[in-house]
Design a protein around this motif. Structure first.
Motif, PDB file in Angstrom:
ATOM      1  N   ASP A  31      -8.139  11.472 -10.147  1.00 17.97           N
ATOM      2  CA  ASP A  31      -7.055  10.486 -10.195  1.00 17.97           C
ATOM      3  C   ASP A  31      -5.965  10.812  -9.171  1.00 17.97           C
ATOM      4  O   ASP A  31      -5.398   9.909  -8.541  1.00 17.97           O
ATOM      5  N   SER A  32      -5.688  12.098  -8.984  1.00 17.42           N
ATOM      6  CA  SER A  32      -4.673  12.508  -8.008  1.00 17.42           C
ATOM      7  C   SER A  32      -5.132  12.220  -6.589  1.00 17.42           C
ATOM      8  O   SER A  32      -4.348  11.782  -5.739  1.00 17.42           O
ATOM      9  N   PHE A  33      -6.427  12.464  -6.329  1.00 18.65           N
ATOM     10  CA  PHE A  33      -6.954  12.165  -4.990  1.00 18.65           C
ATOM     11  C   PHE A  33      -6.887  10.669  -4.720  1.00 18.65           C
ATOM     12  O   PHE A  33      -6.485  10.249  -3.622  1.00 18.65           O
ATOM     13  N   VAL A  34      -7.283   9.856  -5.678  1.00 23.98           N
ATOM     14  CA  VAL A  34      -7.255   8.405  -5.492  1.00 23.98           C
ATOM     15  C   VAL A  34      -5.830   7.922  -5.244  1.00 23.98           C
ATOM     16  O   VAL A  34      -5.607   7.026  -4.419  1.00 23.98           O
ATOM     17  N   ALA A  35      -4.842   8.519  -5.936  1.00 24.91           N
ATOM     18  CA  ALA A  35      -3.450   8.142  -5.695  1.00 24.91           C
ATOM     19  C   ALA A  35      -3.058   8.420  -4.248  1.00 24.91           C
ATOM     20  O   ALA A  35      -2.415   7.592  -3.585  1.00 24.91           O
ATOM     21  N   GLY A  36      -3.458   9.589  -3.735  1.00 25.09           N
ATOM     22  CA  GLY A  36      -3.180   9.902  -2.332  1.00 25.09           C
ATOM     23  C   GLY A  36      -3.940   8.995  -1.385  1.00 25.09           C
ATOM     24  O   GLY A  36      -3.409   8.548  -0.361  1.00 25.09           O
ATOM     25  N   PHE A  37      -5.201   8.715  -1.717  1.00 29.83           N
ATOM     26  CA  PHE A  37      -6.032   7.859  -0.875  1.00 29.83           C
ATOM     27  C   PHE A  37      -5.447   6.458  -0.776  1.00 29.83           C
ATOM     28  O   PHE A  37      -5.428   5.848   0.305  1.00 29.83           O
ATOM     29  N   ARG A  38      -4.964   5.936  -1.902  1.00 34.05           N
ATOM     30  CA  ARG A  38      -4.347   4.613  -1.882  1.00 34.05           C
ATOM     31  C   ARG A  38      -3.114   4.592  -0.988  1.00 34.05           C
ATOM     32  O   ARG A  38      -2.884   3.626  -0.251  1.00 34.05           O
ATOM     33  N   THR A  39      -2.339   5.650  -1.039  1.00 35.43           N
ATOM     34  CA  THR A  39      -1.161   5.736  -0.163  1.00 35.43           C
ATOM     35  C   THR A  39      -1.570   5.728   1.303  1.00 35.43           C
ATOM     36  O   THR A  39      -0.975   5.034   2.130  1.00 35.43           O
ATOM     37  N   ILE A  40      -2.627   6.497   1.623  1.00 31.90           N
ATOM     38  CA  ILE A  40      -3.128   6.553   3.000  1.00 31.90           C
ATOM     39  C   ILE A  40      -3.589   5.171   3.460  1.00 31.90           C
ATOM     40  O   ILE A  40      -3.293   4.738   4.579  1.00 31.90           O
ATOM     41  N   MET A  41      -4.316   4.462   2.624  1.00 35.41           N
ATOM     42  CA  MET A  41      -4.826   3.148   3.002  1.00 35.41           C
ATOM     43  C   MET A  41      -3.705   2.131   3.197  1.00 35.41           C
ATOM     44  O   MET A  41      -3.768   1.293   4.109  1.00 35.41           O
ATOM     45  N   LEU A  42      -2.679   2.214   2.385  1.00 31.11           N
ATOM     46  CA  LEU A  42      -1.550   1.292   2.552  1.00 31.11           C
ATOM     47  C   LEU A  42      -0.767   1.618   3.820  1.00 31.11           C
ATOM     48  O   LEU A  42      -0.284   0.710   4.511  1.00 31.11           O
ATOM     49  N   ILE A  43      -0.650   2.901   4.145  1.00 35.00           N
ATOM     50  CA  ILE A  43      -0.018   3.278   5.421  1.00 35.00           C
ATOM     51  C   ILE A  43      -0.865   2.767   6.578  1.00 35.00           C
ATOM     52  O   ILE A  43      -0.337   2.247   7.575  1.00 35.00           O
ATOM     53  N   ALA A  44      -2.187   2.911   6.477  1.00 37.31           N
ATOM     54  CA  ALA A  44      -3.079   2.410   7.527  1.00 37.31           C
ATOM     55  C   ALA A  44      -2.928   0.905   7.689  1.00 37.31           C
ATOM     56  O   ALA A  44      -2.897   0.392   8.823  1.00 37.31           O
ATOM     57  N   ALA A  45      -2.824   0.176   6.581  1.00 38.23           N
ATOM     58  CA  ALA A  45      -2.622  -1.277   6.658  1.00 38.23           C
ATOM     59  C   ALA A  45      -1.310  -1.595   7.352  1.00 38.23           C
ATOM     60  O   ALA A  45      -1.238  -2.515   8.189  1.00 38.23           O
ATOM     61  N   ALA A  46      -0.264  -0.825   7.040  1.00 32.57           N
ATOM     62  CA  ALA A  46       1.035  -1.047   7.678  1.00 32.57           C
ATOM     63  C   ALA A  46       0.967  -0.761   9.182  1.00 32.57           C
ATOM     64  O   ALA A  46       1.564  -1.486   9.994  1.00 32.57           O
ATOM     65  N   MET A  47       0.224   0.268   9.572  1.00 34.23           N
ATOM     66  CA  MET A  47       0.076   0.584  11.000  1.00 34.23           C
ATOM     67  C   MET A  47      -0.688  -0.515  11.721  1.00 34.23           C
ATOM     68  O   MET A  47      -0.365  -0.865  12.863  1.00 34.23           O
ATOM     69  N   ALA A  48      -1.711  -1.073  11.074  1.00 34.89           N
ATOM     70  CA  ALA A  48      -2.458  -2.174  11.686  1.00 34.89           C
ATOM     71  C   ALA A  48      -1.558  -3.395  11.869  1.00 34.89           C
ATOM     72  O   ALA A  48      -1.621  -4.084  12.903  1.00 34.89           O
ATOM     73  N   LEU A  49      -0.721  -3.680  10.879  1.00 39.43           N
ATOM     74  CA  LEU A  49       0.217  -4.798  11.009  1.00 39.43           C
ATOM     75  C   LEU A  49       1.252  -4.514  12.098  1.00 39.43           C
ATOM     76  O   LEU A  49       1.684  -5.433  12.813  1.00 39.43           O
TER      77      LEU A  49
END
Length: 532
Positions: free
Chosen positions: A497-515
């Protein structure tokens, strides 16, 4: 970076070359065989190593920081020396430098395979990056120099097609080797390929060089770029373990930034800089490179952690994890001609607005699956949407780079864009690794406090947080608990669960960088790209 696609301007590098030593008809297939095998070796290595990371982490008892360095050591030297590697070929002979690169790559691959610990593996990967910096531009330069303009299009098509195939099968093959043999076999795979490349090149590839380039290699720039990027990356990665205000971390980042400033100063003064800053006077060139930096930052960081998620958290086999991105590669390959047609119809600006925006949606989709997610409902939608976004983006990106500078500088401009894409992946893993470890550590501490386990067990687990999903749960719980099985299951779930929380943060940052890359297109790239 975990390479699931070629650098954006590989074909442009080939097209911009002068035919310095046109090959005879009988040599054509041999030259293509040598360059395709060599390029494939680099492409395969960039993808299969990522699939092997969880296995080698367990085998070598490495931390997440050690795993980061396995990727970063290679990417650092490849990114910093990529441009000077091409210049060395022009100066001393493309075939000669290419063969030196292949030999270094092969020998360091063998070193990786026999590495007894994580430190040896990291050093071997750094040497492999030096070989890659000679091999990759060398293979492109040989194609450009060996084929006449009339035959170059067909040669590029053949090279691109086979490169796409090897990029697709590489992770699957690597996963199979990890699963049924060892992670070490991933590196040994390079040895027979390198031997074939050397034999074919010695017998069938003609030598070529540009005599007017003698005395014009920017070694000072290459040294400062390596020290600068290395210092910044080292500081960022080590900050996860020691903290940002630890003196070694601050000294490394400070030295890195000063070296990068020195690099910029040197590039304004040397006669033939590896990074001609005057090219950035073009808004299109600057805008496209900013787009590349942001978009490939998102891609490199996201795919690095995606594989760890699939294997360590979701329970995918290495083979299944390697096959997870096959739809991405196939979409890129299938739509490349179609996306090139979009340029003729709409110009490059509109696709460069739409493509990164779709890619951002793909990254966001990766943030949805929790633990125990299946592939088709959990990760496949993100893979498909991301593949579509990147397919729309890459061809217009290459076109804009080529059309934003004078024709005589198109090769340099394309090489710079490739170096930018590599550097983006290098920085992404360092920066996003800090974010992941911070979010993971905070989440793990909170979740462990809610589990009814002893303080000894809790501390034994938390002290291993730097391993992320590779924490040794069984050993820590068995040493300090009489309810080993139940405690292990609860702790494993807390880690996931802790890894998934970090992974979700990474993916949202990646989405923000793409935008953000979409925004750079809107602000900087002109509506009509024109030749100068």
């Amino acid at each position: 970076m975990p390479n699931v696609i070629k650098d954006p301007c590989d074909e442009a590098v080939i097209l911009s070359r002068k035919s310095a030593a046109p090959c005879e008809e009988g040599q054509e297939r041999w030259i293509l065989a040598a360059t395709i095998l060599a390029s494939s070796m680099a492409f395969i290595d960039g993808t299969v190593v990522n699939v092997a990371l969880p296995s080698l982490q367990l085998s070598l008892q490495a931390t997440a920081i050690g795993v980061q360095w396995v990727v970063e050591a290679y990417s650092l030297f490849l990114s910093a020396l990529l441009l000077v590697g091409g210049s060395l070929g022009d100066h001393y002979g493309r075939k000669r430098v290419f063969l030196i690169g292949v030999s270094i790559f092969a020998l360091s691959s063998a070193w990786c395979g026999i590495a007894p610990d994580i430190n040896h593996l990291i050093i071997a990967r750094a040497v492999q990056g030096v070989g890659g910096a000679l091999l990759v531009p060398g293979s492109l330069a040989i194609i450009g120099a060996s084929f006449s303009e009339e035959k170059r299009g067909k040669a590029i098509g053949t090279w691109s097609g086979f490169s796409a195939i090897t990029t697709a099968i590489g992770p699957v093959l690597g996963g199979w080797l990890v699963e049924h043999a060892s992670w070490r076999a991933v590196f040994y795979l390079n040895l027979p390929i390198a031997a074939a490349v050397v034999l074919i090149s010695l017998w069938h590839v003609p030598e070529s060089l540009d005599r007017e380039t003698r005395g014009q290699i920017d070694m000072r720039g290459a040294l400062l770029a390596t020290i600068g990027l290395g210092g910044v990356v080292y500081g960022l990665i080590e900050s996860s373990r020691a903290g940002f205000f630890e003196w070694r971390v601050m000294a490394a980042i400070g030295a890195g930034l000063l070296s990068l400033v020195g690099f910029m100063v040197v590039e304004t003064r040397v006669k033939s800089p590896m990074l001609p800053l005057k090219l950035f006077r073009s808004r299109n060139f600057s805008g496209t490179n900013i787009l590349t930096l942001l978009l490939y930052f998102a891609l490199g960081g996201a795919l690095f952690f995606l594989t760890l998620n699939l294997i360590q958290v979701q329970g995918f086999s290495p083979t299944a994890a390697g096959a997870a991105l096959l739809p991405f590669v196939l979409i890129m390959f299938a739509l490349s001609r179609w996306s090139g047609g979009l340029i003729a119809r709409f110009g490059p600006r509109l696709p460069l607005l739409v493509g990164p925006t779709i890619a951002a949606a793909g990254f966001a989709l990766f943030s949805i699956p929790g633990t125990g997610a299946g592939y088709w409902s959990g990760f496949f939608p993100g893979v498909v949407v991301l593949g579509l976004g990147m397919a729309i983006s890459v061809a217009p990106l290459t076109t804009t780079i080529m059309s934003s500078v004078p024709q005589s500088q198109a090769g340099v401009a394309s090489g710079i864009n490739n170096a930018v894409s590599r550097t983006a992946g290098l920085l992404a893993i360092a920066v996003l690794g800090v974010v992941m470890l911070q979010v993971f550590g905070n989440g793990l501490e909170h979740r462990l406090s809610a589990i009814n386990i002893s303080d000894q067990t809790r501390n034994a687990i938390y002290e291993q947080r730097i391993k992320l999903g590779g924490i040794d749960v069984e050993g820590a719980v068995a040493r300090s608990s009489g309810r080993a099985f139940n405690d292990q299951e609860m702790v494993r779930q807390a880690i996931k669960d802790s890894f998934v929380a970090g992974f979700r943060t990474i993916m949202l940052i990646a989405a923000a960088m793409a935008l953000a890359s979409t925004l750079s297109t809107w602000l900087l790239i002109e509506k009509a790209s024109r030749k100068r």
